[in-house]
Design a protein around this motif. Structure first.
Motif, mmCIF file in Angstrom:
data_model
loop_
_atom_site.group_PDB
_atom_site.id
_atom_site.type_symbol
_atom_site.label_atom_id
_atom_site.label_comp_id
_atom_site.label_asym_id
_atom_site.label_seq_id
_atom_site.Cartn_x
_atom_site.Cartn_y
_atom_site.Cartn_z
ATOM 1 N N LEU A 1 11.696 37.088 54.775
ATOM 2 C CA LEU A 1 11.812 36.920 53.326
ATOM 3 C C LEU A 1 11.857 38.257 52.598
ATOM 4 N N ASP A 2 11.113 39.246 53.086
ATOM 5 C CA ASP A 2 11.090 40.543 52.426
ATOM 6 C C ASP A 2 12.420 41.280 52.539
ATOM 7 N N LYS A 3 13.127 41.076 53.638
ATOM 8 C CA LYS A 3 14.382 41.796 53.860
ATOM 9 C C LYS A 3 15.601 41.041 53.335
ATOM 10 N N ALA A 4 15.453 39.767 53.023
ATOM 11 C CA ALA A 4 16.620 38.922 52.743
ATOM 12 C C ALA A 4 17.464 39.442 51.579
ATOM 13 N N GLU A 5 16.825 39.782 50.474
ATOM 14 C CA GLU A 5 17.597 40.178 49.296
ATOM 15 C C GLU A 5 18.311 41.513 49.497
ATOM 16 N N LYS A 6 17.570 42.523 49.937
ATOM 17 C CA LYS A 6 18.172 43.849 50.098
ATOM 18 C C LYS A 6 19.237 43.851 51.187
ATOM 19 N N SER A 7 18.951 43.221 52.308
ATOM 20 C CA SER A 7 19.930 43.190 53.394
ATOM 21 C C SER A 7 21.155 42.367 52.997
ATOM 22 N N GLY A 8 20.931 41.293 52.251
ATOM 23 C CA GLY A 8 22.051 40.471 51.801
ATOM 24 C C GLY A 8 22.982 41.222 50.883
#
Length: 220
Positions: free
Chosen positions: A84-91
């Motif tokens: 969940l922590d990486k989802a936005e930035k990686s997306g």
């Protein structure tokens, strides 16, 4: 279609440009590759948790792969450390790559973390997602979990290892877009295609058995 598992790895290192070049020469429409997202580096191509490399040896970057092949391939990205922590930035970074290299409709992100896939998809709707069913379906509780998390993920496709693609799986998930890994027996591949499976990952060359699943150029 039949796609190359970590590139074509008979004689080539997996998750390498050499294996991806071989897959291209052989006419695979798509390749599967393993990725990790690191804050300081972006996406790197590696199956295992990245370790510090010696002698300034560098990791293969996902952007290098995209830049080399662009939309000549479809890409199945097994996102090993998505959460969940990486989802936005990686997306957002992945969406940037998709725009830069004209890859819309060519990139599929796979994970076992349903909530993270949903968040990634909501952040960048143009990214196609694959929910990897992480458990067997042999009892009511795990089957209920699988159905629940499939809906929660909002994924465009469902994936499962070939050893768990049994009657229970097809009875409950055949109405969805399905992907199976890793299939090295042509008879099993034929069975899965008859079941309506859309994508099969393989480690071997099955062009003679399934020529329509490859982009085979005629001899001139």
């Amino acid at each position: 279609m039949i796609w190359a598992h970590r590139g074509f790895t008979e004689g080539y290192p997996e998750n390498s440009l050499e294996s991806f070049d071989a897959a291209k020469r052989m006419g695979y429409y798509g390749i599967e590759l393993d990725i990790h997202f690191l804050e300081e580096k972006g996406f790197i191509v590696a199956h295992d948790i990245p370790q510090k490399r010696r002698n300034n040896e560098s990791y293969l970057l996902l952007e290098t792969v995209f830049k080399r092949y662009r939309n000549q391939f479809y890409y199945w990205l097994d996102f090993k450390n998505l959460d969940l922590d990486k989802a936005e930035k990686s997306g957002k970074l992945l969406s940037q790559y998709i725009r830069s290299y004209a890859l819309e409709g060519h990139v599929f992100v796979e994970s076992t973390i349903a909530e993270a896939l949903r968040k990634l998809k909501s952040t960048e709707p143009k990214i196609d997602t694959i929910f990897w069913l992480p458990k067997n379906l042999r009892n009511r509780f795990t089957l209920f979990q699988a159905k629940y998390y499939t809906v929660l993920s909002g994924a465009d496709m469902i994936s499962v290892p070939a050893k768990r693609a049994d009657d229970i799986f097809f009875e409950n998930f055949s109405h969805l877009n399905l992907a199976i890994f890793t299939v090295n027996d042509p008879a099993r591949a034929e069975y899965f295609f008859k079941k309506g499976v859309r994508i099969i990952l393989t480690d071997r060359d099955m062009r003679s058995e399934f020529p329509s699943a490859y982009n085979i150029q005629p001899d001139l």
